[in-house]
Design a protein around this motif. Structure first.
Motif, PDB file in Angstrom:
ATOM      1  N   ARG A 238       2.348  -0.273  50.318  1.00 56.24           N
ATOM      2  CA  ARG A 238       1.890   1.088  50.020  1.00 56.24           C
ATOM      3  C   ARG A 238       1.024   1.081  48.763  1.00 56.24           C
ATOM      4  N   LEU A 239      -0.140   0.450  48.872  1.00 55.71           N
ATOM      5  CA  LEU A 239      -1.122   0.455  47.795  1.00 55.71           C
ATOM      6  C   LEU A 239      -2.211   1.466  48.118  1.00 55.71           C
ATOM      7  N   SER A 240      -2.843   2.012  47.097  1.00 54.63           N
ATOM      8  CA  SER A 240      -4.018   2.834  47.352  1.00 54.63           C
ATOM      9  C   SER A 240      -5.138   1.927  47.832  1.00 54.63           C
ATOM     10  N   LEU A 241      -6.145   2.507  48.468  1.00 50.37           N
ATOM     11  CA  LEU A 241      -7.272   1.720  48.968  1.00 50.37           C
ATOM     12  C   LEU A 241      -7.974   0.996  47.826  1.00 50.37           C
ATOM     13  N   ASP A 242      -8.169   1.675  46.702  1.00 52.71           N
ATOM     14  CA  ASP A 242      -8.838   1.043  45.558  1.00 52.71           C
ATOM     15  C   ASP A 242      -8.007  -0.092  44.986  1.00 52.71           C
ATOM     16  N   ASP A 243      -6.692   0.107  44.876  1.00 49.81           N
ATOM     17  CA  ASP A 243      -5.830  -0.962  44.361  1.00 49.81           C
ATOM     18  C   ASP A 243      -5.815  -2.155  45.316  1.00 49.81           C
ATOM     19  N   ALA A 244      -5.806  -1.870  46.609  1.00 49.62           N
ATOM     20  CA  ALA A 244      -5.826  -2.950  47.599  1.00 49.62           C
ATOM     21  C   ALA A 244      -7.134  -3.734  47.505  1.00 49.62           C
ATOM     22  N   ALA A 245      -8.254  -3.034  47.318  1.00 48.70           N
ATOM     23  CA  ALA A 245      -9.546  -3.711  47.193  1.00 48.70           C
ATOM     24  C   ALA A 245      -9.583  -4.589  45.945  1.00 48.70           C
ATOM     25  N   GLN A 246      -9.014  -4.081  44.871  1.00 48.98           N
ATOM     26  CA  GLN A 246      -8.979  -4.866  43.629  1.00 48.98           C
ATOM     27  C   GLN A 246      -8.129  -6.125  43.788  1.00 48.98           C
ATOM     28  N   GLU A 247      -6.984  -5.984  44.442  1.00 44.31           N
ATOM     29  CA  GLU A 247      -6.114  -7.151  44.653  1.00 44.31           C
ATOM     30  C   GLU A 247      -6.751  -8.141  45.616  1.00 44.31           C
ATOM     31  N   PHE A 248      -7.386  -7.637  46.658  1.00 48.79           N
ATOM     32  CA  PHE A 248      -8.086  -8.514  47.599  1.00 48.79           C
ATOM     33  C   PHE A 248      -9.168  -9.313  46.877  1.00 48.79           C
ATOM     34  N   ARG A 249      -9.917  -8.644  46.044  1.00 45.86           N
ATOM     35  CA  ARG A 249     -10.975  -9.324  45.280  1.00 45.86           C
ATOM     36  C   ARG A 249     -10.384 -10.423  44.414  1.00 45.86           C
ATOM     37  N   ARG A 250      -9.275 -10.129  43.761  1.00 45.09           N
ATOM     38  CA  ARG A 250      -8.629 -11.123  42.898  1.00 45.09           C
ATOM     39  C   ARG A 250      -8.164 -12.333  43.708  1.00 45.09           C
ATOM     40  N   LEU A 530      -8.357  -1.885  56.966  1.00 48.61           N
ATOM     41  CA  LEU A 530      -9.146  -2.981  57.543  1.00 48.61           C
ATOM     42  C   LEU A 530     -10.250  -2.443  58.456  1.00 48.61           C
ATOM     43  N   VAL A 531      -9.897  -1.565  59.377  1.00 52.60           N
ATOM     44  CA  VAL A 531     -10.880  -0.875  60.210  1.00 52.60           C
ATOM     45  C   VAL A 531     -10.727   0.616  59.921  1.00 52.60           C
ATOM     46  N   SER A 532     -11.746   1.212  59.359  1.00 50.64           N
ATOM     47  CA  SER A 532     -11.631   2.589  58.865  1.00 50.64           C
ATOM     48  C   SER A 532     -11.525   3.594  60.012  1.00 50.64           C
ATOM     49  N   ALA A 533     -11.228   4.828  59.661  1.00 46.14           N
ATOM     50  CA  ALA A 533     -11.108   5.901  60.650  1.00 46.14           C
ATOM     51  C   ALA A 533     -12.429   6.153  61.356  1.00 46.14           C
ATOM     52  N   THR A 534     -13.532   5.726  60.748  1.00 46.90           N
ATOM     53  CA  THR A 534     -14.846   5.904  61.376  1.00 46.90           C
ATOM     54  C   THR A 534     -15.264   4.688  62.197  1.00 46.90           C
ATOM     55  N   GLY A 535     -14.377   3.693  62.303  1.00 51.26           N
ATOM     56  CA  GLY A 535     -14.684   2.504  63.081  1.00 51.26           C
ATOM     57  C   GLY A 535     -15.397   1.409  62.323  1.00 51.26           C
ATOM     58  N   GLU A 536     -15.518   1.549  61.003  1.00 55.42           N
ATOM     59  CA  GLU A 536     -16.178   0.514  60.206  1.00 55.42           C
ATOM     60  C   GLU A 536     -15.287  -0.714  60.109  1.00 55.42           C
ATOM     61  N   THR A 537     -15.815  -1.862  60.526  1.00 59.71           N
ATOM     62  CA  THR A 537     -15.064  -3.114  60.454  1.00 59.71           C
ATOM     63  C   THR A 537     -15.052  -3.644  59.023  1.00 59.71           C
ATOM     64  N   LYS A 538     -14.050  -4.457  58.715  1.00 56.81           N
ATOM     65  CA  LYS A 538     -13.940  -5.114  57.401  1.00 56.81           C
ATOM     66  C   LYS A 538     -14.117  -4.112  56.256  1.00 56.81           C
ATOM     67  N   HIS A 539     -13.492  -2.963  56.437  1.00 54.49           N
ATOM     68  CA  HIS A 539     -13.640  -1.865  55.479  1.00 54.49           C
ATOM     69  C   HIS A 539     -13.239  -2.303  54.071  1.00 54.49           C
ATOM     70  N   LEU A 540     -12.110  -2.968  53.952  1.00 52.71           N
ATOM     71  CA  LEU A 540     -11.624  -3.380  52.634  1.00 52.71           C
ATOM     72  C   LEU A 540     -12.497  -4.480  52.040  1.00 52.71           C
ATOM     73  N   LEU A 541     -12.935  -5.420  52.852  1.00 52.30           N
ATOM     74  CA  LEU A 541     -13.784  -6.502  52.354  1.00 52.30           C
ATOM     75  C   LEU A 541     -15.082  -5.944  51.782  1.00 52.30           C
ATOM     76  N   ARG A 542     -15.681  -4.988  52.465  1.00 51.03           N
ATOM     77  CA  ARG A 542     -16.916  -4.395  51.966  1.00 51.03           C
ATOM     78  C   ARG A 542     -16.697  -3.744  50.602  1.00 51.03           C
ATOM     79  N   ARG A 543     -15.581  -3.046  50.468  1.00 54.61           N
ATOM     80  CA  ARG A 543     -15.290  -2.370  49.210  1.00 54.61           C
ATOM     81  C   ARG A 543     -15.001  -3.383  48.101  1.00 54.61           C
ATOM     82  N   ALA A 544     -14.277  -4.447  48.440  1.00 55.79           N
ATOM     83  CA  ALA A 544     -13.887  -5.438  47.425  1.00 55.79           C
ATOM     84  C   ALA A 544     -15.071  -6.247  46.913  1.00 55.79           C
ATOM     85  N   MET A 545     -16.121  -6.372  47.708  1.00 61.44           N
ATOM     86  CA  MET A 545     -17.256  -7.225  47.331  1.00 61.44           C
ATOM     87  C   MET A 545     -18.403  -6.473  46.671  1.00 61.44           C
ATOM     88  N   ARG A 546     -18.233  -5.175  46.389  1.00 67.19           N
ATOM     89  CA  ARG A 546     -19.283  -4.431  45.700  1.00 67.19           C
ATOM     90  C   ARG A 546     -19.587  -5.074  44.348  1.00 67.19           C
TER      91      ARG A 546
END
Length: 629
Positions: A238-250, A530-546
């Motif tokens: 139960r992480l927020s999307l931003d926290d999950a992206a930060q941890e994924f990046r790490r 991972l796959v957003s409500a709009t159907g965007e694939t790799k949603h978290l990866l895209r956010r983590a790699m900004r």
């Protein structure tokens, strides 16, 4: 990175074992051109042989020679792969009193096995296939990494047991002439399904499954196998999307940092897609001043050309770019060599593009490359797994959200809402209904160019493959499918392609996305991350790699990879291909007259082109190479 081989044989004929071992190692020379080692000994009236060919990457000195024995002479190790966290493990082992003679990861693995046995396996961050012989107990222990990045094949005949890194090298150790596995051949030819389990294209030749280890008792001849790792999809974090992206990046940066450890020149395979671009972006972030060499296939003049994206990534990170384009006549020249290198049939010509990329890397003196393989399976890539995602929403009673997802998913390029609906229905029905629906959709299980009666009489199961995940739960259907793809249909074939293509040119291909820590993290996140409500694939990866990857790449809505203009190549190669397809294979179930008829229709434009054509070609050429047809 190396090739290993060996076995156990009845009797005491050391000379015969040495001769077989020599033949096997000769077939592994490109996996390990820098060194060769072998040990043959007798144990209770049985011959035990261990051998290795070495590609020196970490500790280039002779201290890394294999087979590597412990100082007391009890344990011997032959090892293919890399242990990336070997420095950290070494410090831990030294604190426990272990002494080291080299700076190699091989010795760290050997000492870890001495200290912890099979409990060492979850501690390893790396890609590996290894065999340990315990001279005290007379046992062979073997293991393969969690994702099966490195190969290990084995066969048993009576009480004889052989193993090797590649199928041809394994065959050299066995006196038995191999037979074609008709079930595997059917699944491949009819459905494009291969590398989905322990079965190979040769009967009685098995691949040790990913994440598994085995025990073979030399004296008794008993073999047992078990899984030491499997993907986890729960409990949900139960992480927020931003926290999950930060941890994924790490986690990804930490993985790339470990994967950069090498004593030889390195670079990256760059397709221009999100996954390989993420790896290159991480490399630059971690090493701001180190030159980066990238290697790319460019489909000049084709709709699948990704040069624009490749150039964009190279410009942002300041990489030295190396590119290769391919003419159809080059594929004609190299096809047999690539098929021989692969050892078994493959699915499409994109594997040839990868083959050329690794050749390019070696031509420029690069011995280690990093690759983005595995991101689709862990991050919700490809077309976003609409069937299991919709089922998860329905499991939770979110019917409105499911309908909204289906509409939004279908608006992306190359998608159709009806395809998403079909995928969802296929998820919800039983196997009998699934087989019926496939037939109603216009696909038959036995095409005209296969003889179904002959196959059926031989015991071949004539139906559409429907692999199911070993772990699933309501609301976690997509993550269960991602977990299944790690060890089932999909990733195992891609990893085989990458391993054989890179090793053909003595290049070590590393895949930083594929670590157990990343898997355990990503597959336990909410699915909409991972796959957003709009159907965007790799949603978290895209956010983590900004900030690490150009926004234009992160915002891409298509997926290509090392795609090739297959139909254009086929048209220019048609006369040679026809000669290949009409060469007699003497297979009762393979109706070559119907294959030639269908092929001529494709060339004439009266039948749609599909990857099926390349399956015919690959199978025919592989069969001719394997069985002398």
């Amino acid at each position: 990175m190396c090739g290993i081989a060996g076995g156990v044989w009845e009797g005491s004929d050391v000379v015969a074992a040495s001769r077989q071992l020599h033949s096997s190692l000769a077939l592994l020379v490109q996996r390990g051109p820098d060194d060769e080692g072998r040990d043959i000994l007798l144990f209770r009236n049985r011959v035990v042989a261990l051998a290795q060919r070495r590609l020196s990457v970490i500790d280039l000195s002779a201290a890394g020679h294999q087979p590597m024995w412990t100082t007391d002479g009890r344990f011997a190790l032959v090892f293919n792969g890399e242990i990336y966290n070997y420095r950290e493990l070494r410090r831990e082992l030294e604190a426990l009193g272990r002494m080291f003679r080299s700076h190699s990861d091989t010795e760290v693995l050997l000492q870890a096995w001495c200290e912890w046995g099979e409990a060492a396996l979850p501690r390893l961050t790396g890609m590996f296939a290894f065999i340990v012989f315990d001279r005290l107990t007379g046992q062979l222990h073997g293991a393969r990494d969690a994702f099966g990045i490195k190969p290990l094949y084995y066969c048993m005949s009576g009480r004889d047991f052989c193993f090797a890194s590649e199928v041809p090298a394994l065959q050299a150790l066995s006196a038995r002439k191999p037979d074609l596995d008709w079930q595997t051949a059917y699944d491949y030819l009819a459905h494009g399904s291969y590398d989905t389990g322990s079965r190979t294209f040769l009967r009685d030749v098995h691949g040790l499954p990913a994440g598994c280890c085995f025990l073979y008792d030399v004296a008794g001849g008993q073999f047992s196998q078990r899984a030491w790792w499997s993907p986890t999809i729960a409990p949900v974090q139960r992480l927020s999307l931003d926290d999950a992206a930060q941890e994924f990046r790490r986690l990804l940066l930490d993985s790339v940092r470990l994967h950069l450890r090498s004593d030889v020149p390195g670079g990256a395979a760059l397709s221009g897609g999100l996954d390989s671009s993420a790896i290159v972006g991480c490399m630059r972030h971690l090493e701001p001043d180190v030159p980066i060499h990238t290697f790319s296939f460019i489909a000049k003049g084709s709709a699948v050309c990704e040069e624009r994206w490749v150039d964009m990534v190279n410009a942002q990170v300041g990489a030295v770019a190396h590119k290769v384009s391919i003419a159809p006549e080059e594929l004609l020249t190299d096809l047999d060599d690539m098929i021989a290198a692969q050892g078994e049939p493959v699915g499409s010509t994109s594997i040839y593009a990868q083959y050329r990329v690794f050749r390019l890397a070696r031509e420029h003196g690069t011995i280690v490359t990093l690759d983005g393989q595995g991101a689709d399976e862990l991050c919700g890539g490809y077309v976003g797994y609409p069937g299991p995602r919709l089922r998860s929403l329905i499991d939770e009673g979110q019917w409105a959200q499911a309908l909204d997802f289906l509409r939004a998913w279908g608006k992306w390029p190359g998608r159709n809402p009806m395809d998403g609906l079909k995928a969802a229905v296929a998820e919800l029905v039983g196997d009998g209904a699934y087989q019926l629906l496939r037939r109603l959709n216009g696909a038959g299980p036995v095409p005209a160019w296969l003889d179904g009666n002959v196959l059926h009489e031989a015991g071949v199961s004539l139906q559409f493959p429907r692999p199911m995940s070993a772990v699933t739960a309501p609301g976690r259907r997509m993550c269960a499918e991602l977990a299944r793809s790690l060890h089932g249909v999909g990733l195992p074939a891609l990893l085989r392609h990458g391993d054989r293509n890179s090793m053909r040119f003595s290049v070590e291909s590393r895949v930083p996305f594929l670590t157990t820590s990343l898997s355990d993290f990503l597959l336990t996140l909410p699915e909409e991350y991972l796959v957003s409500a709009t159907g965007e694939t790799k949603h978290l990866l895209r956010r983590a790699m900004r900030g690490l990857v150009p926004d234009e790449v992160l915002n891409r809505r298509d997926k290509i990879g090392f795609a090739t203009p297959e139909r254009d190549w086929l048209m220019q190669m048609a006369p040679q291909v026809r000669d290949w397809l009409q060469a007699p294979l003497d297979l009762p179930f393979f109706r070559q007259d119907e294959v030639l008829k269908a092929f001529d229709q494709v060339v004439a434009g009266s039948r749609p082109f599909s990857w099926q054509v390349w399956r015919w070609i690959n199978f025919a050429r592989w069969h001719a190479h394997q069985f002398g047809g």
